[in-house]
Motif scaffolding. Structure first.
Motif, PDB file in Angstrom:
ATOM      1  N   LEU A 193       6.440 -25.685 -30.012  1.00  0.00           N
ATOM      2  CA  LEU A 193       7.777 -26.031 -29.565  1.00  0.00           C
ATOM      3  C   LEU A 193       7.798 -26.259 -28.056  1.00  0.00           C
ATOM      4  O   LEU A 193       8.384 -27.233 -27.565  1.00  0.00           O
ATOM      5  CB  LEU A 193       8.768 -24.934 -29.950  1.00  0.00           C
ATOM      6  CG  LEU A 193      10.229 -25.166 -29.557  1.00  0.00           C
ATOM      7  CD1 LEU A 193      10.768 -26.457 -30.145  1.00  0.00           C
ATOM      8  CD2 LEU A 193      11.075 -23.986 -30.000  1.00  0.00           C
ATOM      9  N   ASN A 194       7.128 -25.387 -27.307  1.00  0.00           N
ATOM     10  CA  ASN A 194       7.072 -25.558 -25.852  1.00  0.00           C
ATOM     11  C   ASN A 194       6.360 -26.846 -25.470  1.00  0.00           C
ATOM     12  O   ASN A 194       6.746 -27.506 -24.506  1.00  0.00           O
ATOM     13  CB  ASN A 194       6.405 -24.352 -25.198  1.00  0.00           C
ATOM     14  CG  ASN A 194       7.353 -23.182 -25.102  1.00  0.00           C
ATOM     15  OD1 ASN A 194       8.561 -23.362 -25.008  1.00  0.00           O
ATOM     16  ND2 ASN A 194       6.815 -21.987 -25.130  1.00  0.00           N
ATOM     17  N   PHE A 195       5.334 -27.232 -26.223  1.00  0.00           N
ATOM     18  CA  PHE A 195       4.642 -28.501 -25.978  1.00  0.00           C
ATOM     19  C   PHE A 195       5.626 -29.668 -26.112  1.00  0.00           C
ATOM     20  O   PHE A 195       5.700 -30.541 -25.252  1.00  0.00           O
ATOM     21  CB  PHE A 195       3.481 -28.663 -26.968  1.00  0.00           C
ATOM     22  CG  PHE A 195       2.861 -30.017 -26.929  1.00  0.00           C
ATOM     23  CD1 PHE A 195       1.915 -30.336 -25.957  1.00  0.00           C
ATOM     24  CD2 PHE A 195       3.213 -30.990 -27.850  1.00  0.00           C
ATOM     25  CE1 PHE A 195       1.341 -31.598 -25.914  1.00  0.00           C
ATOM     26  CE2 PHE A 195       2.647 -32.250 -27.811  1.00  0.00           C
ATOM     27  CZ  PHE A 195       1.710 -32.557 -26.844  1.00  0.00           C
ATOM     28  N   TYR A 196       6.411 -29.671 -27.196  1.00  0.00           N
ATOM     29  CA  TYR A 196       7.365 -30.755 -27.408  1.00  0.00           C
ATOM     30  C   TYR A 196       8.486 -30.738 -26.373  1.00  0.00           C
ATOM     31  O   TYR A 196       8.946 -31.797 -25.929  1.00  0.00           O
ATOM     32  CB  TYR A 196       7.944 -30.690 -28.825  1.00  0.00           C
ATOM     33  CG  TYR A 196       6.908 -30.953 -29.885  1.00  0.00           C
ATOM     34  CD1 TYR A 196       6.114 -32.095 -29.862  1.00  0.00           C
ATOM     35  CD2 TYR A 196       6.694 -30.043 -30.912  1.00  0.00           C
ATOM     36  CE1 TYR A 196       5.142 -32.327 -30.821  1.00  0.00           C
ATOM     37  CE2 TYR A 196       5.728 -30.270 -31.886  1.00  0.00           C
ATOM     38  CZ  TYR A 196       4.959 -31.420 -31.831  1.00  0.00           C
ATOM     39  OH  TYR A 196       4.007 -31.644 -32.778  1.00  0.00           O
ATOM     40  N   LEU A 197       8.926 -29.551 -25.969  1.00  0.00           N
ATOM     41  CA  LEU A 197       9.956 -29.471 -24.928  1.00  0.00           C
ATOM     42  C   LEU A 197       9.443 -30.016 -23.601  1.00  0.00           C
ATOM     43  O   LEU A 197      10.165 -30.709 -22.880  1.00  0.00           O
ATOM     44  CB  LEU A 197      10.424 -28.028 -24.760  1.00  0.00           C
ATOM     45  CG  LEU A 197      11.228 -27.442 -25.923  1.00  0.00           C
ATOM     46  CD1 LEU A 197      11.455 -25.956 -25.703  1.00  0.00           C
ATOM     47  CD2 LEU A 197      12.540 -28.175 -26.097  1.00  0.00           C
ATOM     48  N   GLU A 198       8.197 -29.702 -23.282  1.00  0.00           N
ATOM     49  CA  GLU A 198       7.602 -30.205 -22.042  1.00  0.00           C
ATOM     50  C   GLU A 198       7.523 -31.727 -22.072  1.00  0.00           C
ATOM     51  O   GLU A 198       7.857 -32.397 -21.101  1.00  0.00           O
ATOM     52  CB  GLU A 198       6.211 -29.595 -21.849  1.00  0.00           C
ATOM     53  CG  GLU A 198       5.583 -29.929 -20.520  1.00  0.00           C
ATOM     54  CD  GLU A 198       6.323 -29.337 -19.335  1.00  0.00           C
ATOM     55  OE1 GLU A 198       6.342 -30.001 -18.268  1.00  0.00           O
ATOM     56  OE2 GLU A 198       6.876 -28.232 -19.453  1.00  0.00           O
TER      57      GLU A 198
END
Length: 89
Positions: free
Chosen positions: A14-19
């Motif tokens: 999820l953090n990868f996609y948010l970044e």
């Protein structure tokens, strides 16, 4: 939304996609993106907020006052999972 037990790698993804969203889509006047991760296992429901990677505590506190209450999200997740499991039968 995951129809399975929470796993720590879900937050990593999820953090990868948010970044990626913040780098490629977010406009300069917008705040950093947040993610809401909903997981449903057989016995446990987990609601986790992935408040971006390097936010200050003040910004996180501000976001938390504006987010949907976790209890409401858990309740809605439970209702949705009951519908999902009922339709699978």
């Amino acid at each position: 939304m995951k129809i399975e037990e929470f796993q720590p790698e879900f937050l990593g993804k999820l953090n990868f996609y948010l970044e990626a969203l913040d780098r490629d889509v977010k406009r300069p006047h917008e705040n950093p993106s947040i993610g809401v991760l909903l997981c449903k296992g057989k016995d446990v429901e987990v609601v986790e907020y992935a408040l971006a990677r390097n936010l200050s505590p003040a910004l996180i506190a501000d976001y938390e006052t504006k987010l949907i209450d976790k209890k409401l999200l858990v309740e809605k997740l439970h209702q949705l999972s009951e519908i999902f499991y009922k339709n699978e039968e």
